[in-house]
Design an enzyme around this catalytic site. Structure first.
Site, mmCIF file in Angstrom:
data_model
loop_
_atom_site.group_PDB
_atom_site.id
_atom_site.type_symbol
_atom_site.label_atom_id
_atom_site.label_comp_id
_atom_site.label_asym_id
_atom_site.label_seq_id
_atom_site.Cartn_x
_atom_site.Cartn_y
_atom_site.Cartn_z
ATOM 1 C CB ALA A 277 -0.984 0.048 1.151
ATOM 2 C CB CYS B 48 14.878 -3.021 2.016
ATOM 3 S SG CYS B 48 13.107 -2.552 2.012
#
Length: 406
Positions: free
Chosen positions: A207, A332
């Site tokens: 999302a 990340c």
């Protein structure tokens, strides 16, 4: 601030925030209960499942499972398929440039006895379908190829790979299937993604890449593909992921996906024009700079450029001092000192891979933001080169091939 790190995360849309607030502060009932507010919460989950289904071209809402993130969806899909099909084969095919959520999961499976073929990419971070064809073996059970690269924006030939696997599976039979997984987290809402047209079996969604909240995602699972339960508990997500649902997050994901798809064509056209404007401006203004990723088969909102002879971290800090938010690769791995595995796989020398800059546009990005980058970036690069031993050495030898030891 000029925010150009939308591949890392996006700002939540006001409409999406409003629907979250409704289910956090007002209609907060547990959707597993039977009274009216609970039924309304359950209806919101059903609606979101249908919104995601329609956005990706799936046959039915039941093929959509909600998760806490894209990484969770990736882990669930890869581990479930591998575990359930290990009795007939332990060979997995993937690429050298996958997101670390995929690579690290597959590395875990290697330790569990699976054999993995890592397909090399070309100078644009792209593979060709012929590589997949050549790598498939009788014991191959899974092909995992990302839809679009999160660092350099290159789009893979997903349609060709899906068509070939459909042909292979037609010859093998339903009990000897090669499953097709694609990480489309960067692609959905930016370019067309149709799981049926592309013959995709499993696909994660996140999302917060789509102007929704962090902490919610989804996994598309084609009808007939069996999945092991991820969390044992109640009967949520048809018994495959127990636990009370994140109603606010799920409703927000559904709306965010729907809005992104509705606006996709217009946004893609705008971003493509802006992308070329900024690429041309940077390459013209700054010598010894190189565009990374495919010049045509790339996401509309992604720019990745290497500036030779400097360190990317210093560039990001100086951009931040000018209120410009950017990145050097995947969010990340932002704490890692190692160069990008994607750029290294593309063949960039270690010295050059460190000097990359990723700029990714979002819903709010305007041309004036790009002019702001063009105003300060040349000076920043020049400043860093003046204190770089790599630049000093290049100036001494005067030839890039000699510098790189070729």
């Amino acid at each position: 601030m000029i925010y150009l790190d939308n591949a890392a995360t996006t700002r939540i849309r006001p409409e999406v925030l409003n629907i979250m607030t409704e289910f956090l502060a007002e209609n907060y009932a547990n959707p597993s209960s039977i009274y009216k507010p609970a039924r309304q919460a359950k209806a919101a989950i059903d609606k979101a499942r249908e919104q995601v289904q329609k956005a990706i071209g799936a046959d039915r809402p039941a093929e959509v499972f909600f998760t806490s993130s894209g990484s969770e969806a990736i882990n669930w899909a890869l581990k479930s398929i591998a575990t359930q099909n290990a009795n007939r084969g332990k060979h997995i095919i993937t690429t050298a440039v996958e997101h670390h959520a995929v690579l690290h999961t597959i590395e875990y499976l290697e330790k569990e006895g699976f054999e993995v073929t890592y397909l090399p990419v070309d100078e644009f971070a792209r593979i060709e379908v012929e590589q997949v064809k050549a790598a498939i073996r009788p014991d191959t059970i899974l092909v995992a190829v990302m839809f679009a690269n999160n660092e350099v924006g290159t789009i893979m030939p997903i349609a060709e790979i899906g068509a070939h696997l459909k042909e292979i599976n037609g010859q093998r039979g339903k009990d000897d299937k090669v499953y097709f997984f694609t990480d489309a987290i960067q692609a959905i809402g930016r370019i067309p993604v149709d799981v049926n047209a592309l013959n995709i079996d499993l696909m994660p969604i996140s999302a917060h890449k789509l102007y929704g909240p962090k902490g919610v995602g989804a996994l598309y699972v084609r009808r007939g593909v069996k999945m092991l339960p991820l969390i044992h508990g109640g009967g949520q997500e048809r018994g495959r992921r127990g636990g009370t649902e994140n109603v606010a997050g799920i409703a927000a994901l559904g709306l965010a996906v729907e809005l992104a798809i509705d606006e996709m064509d217009e946004t893609a056209k705008k971003h493509t024009e802006m992308r070329q404007y900024l690429i041309d401006g940077i390459l013209k203004a700054i010598p010894h700079s190189k565009l990374n990723g495919h010049p045509e088969h790339r996401l509309p909102n992604n720019i990745n450029i290497t500036f030779e002879f400097i360190e990317g971290e210093g560039m990001l800090l100086l951009l931040d001092s000018k209120n410009i938010a950017a990145s050097s690769g995947s969010a990340c791995t932002s704490g890692s000192l190692d160069p990008s595995h994607v750029l290294m796989a593309m063949g960039l020398p270690h010295e050059m891979a460190h000097g990359s800059l990723r700029l990714t546009f979002g819903q709010d990005t305007e041309k004036g933001d790009l002019d702001g980058v063009l105003e300060v970036l040349p000076t920043i690069v020049e400043r860093l080169r003046q204190i770089s031993p790599l630049w000093e050495e290049f100036q001494r030898v005067g030839n890039i091939d000699i510098f790189l030891g070729k």
